[in-house]
Design an enzyme around this catalytic site. Structure first.
Site, short mmCIF file in Angstrom:
data_model
loop_
_atom_site.label_atom_id
_atom_site.label_comp_id
_atom_site.label_asym_id
_atom_site.label_seq_id
_atom_site.Cartn_x
_atom_site.Cartn_y
_atom_site.Cartn_z
N GLU A 129 -68.41 -20.00 -27.03
CA GLU A 129 -69.99 -19.54 -27.66
C GLU A 129 -70.73 -20.16 -27.16
O GLU A 129 -71.56 -19.96 -27.79
CB GLU A 129 -69.28 -18.83 -29.40
CG GLU A 129 -67.91 -18.22 -29.16
CD GLU A 129 -66.22 -18.29 -29.04
OE1 GLU A 129 -65.83 -18.12 -29.74
OE2 GLU A 129 -66.06 -19.31 -28.57
N CYS A 150 -64.32 -20.26 -34.04
CA CYS A 150 -63.78 -21.18 -34.33
C CYS A 150 -64.69 -22.14 -35.31
O CYS A 150 -66.34 -21.24 -35.39
CB CYS A 150 -63.38 -22.35 -33.63
SG CYS A 150 -64.64 -23.14 -33.02
N CYS A 206 -66.26 -24.37 -26.52
CA CYS A 206 -65.21 -23.18 -26.69
C CYS A 206 -67.25 -22.16 -26.10
O CYS A 206 -68.30 -23.13 -26.09
CB CYS A 206 -65.22 -22.79 -27.94
SG CYS A 206 -64.44 -23.54 -29.14
N ASN A 261 -64.99 -21.15 -21.97
CA ASN A 261 -64.58 -22.23 -22.58
C ASN A 261 -64.57 -23.36 -21.99
O ASN A 261 -63.78 -22.51 -20.66
CB ASN A 261 -62.80 -21.88 -23.59
CG ASN A 261 -62.08 -21.04 -22.59
OD1 ASN A 261 -62.62 -19.88 -22.03
ND2 ASN A 261 -60.65 -21.59 -23.35
#
EC number: 3.5.4.5
Length: 133
Positions: free
Chosen positions: A59, A89, A57, A46
């Site tokens: 991911e 998220c 983020c 992040n």
């Protein structure tokens, strides 16, 4: 996925935590994506910003790295925070879904234990590229 791949994914996720830039939340997150061809994209971390909405983020960092290198088919994604287990998220779930309807998402704990979820579990009745055809 076999145990060796899961362990490799965990080690890469754990390593990715070190590259987090989180001076505001103090909540480091690391992620790694495993492509169908076996290539892993590490250092998904992040990256926060003083203008909070401009942060990104872990991911999405991992997926964006893979896509920018020509990979678009993923079989697994691992994620973990320095505080323990975390789930993607809503925005990350949609980005994951963009590239894979069938992906295993490993929610790791610092000790290597994990929970596995499918994108269908995390984002039921999802919208994807095929809905625009």
């Amino acid at each position: 996925m076999n145990q060796e791949l899961i362990e490799r994914l965990f080690e890469h996720v754990k390593l990715s935590l070190d590259f987090s830039y989180c001076p505001y939340s103090k909540f480091a997150v690391g992620a790694c994506v495993l492509c169908e061809d076996g290539k892993t994209f590490v250092y998904g971390a992040n990256v926060e910003n003083a203008s909070y909405g401009a942060g990104v983020c872990a991911e999405r960092v991992a997926i964006t790295k893979a896509v920018s290198m020509g990979r678009k088919r993923f079989m697994a994604l691992g994620v973990m925070s320095d505080k323990g287990r975390v789930t993607p998220c809503g925005i990350c779930r949609q980005v994951i879904r963009e590239f894979s309807k069938d992906i295993d998402i490993f929610l790791f704990n610092p000790d290597g234990t994990f929970q596995t979820k499918s994108i269908a579990e995390l984002l039921p009745d999802s919208f994807g590229p095929e809905d625009l055809e």
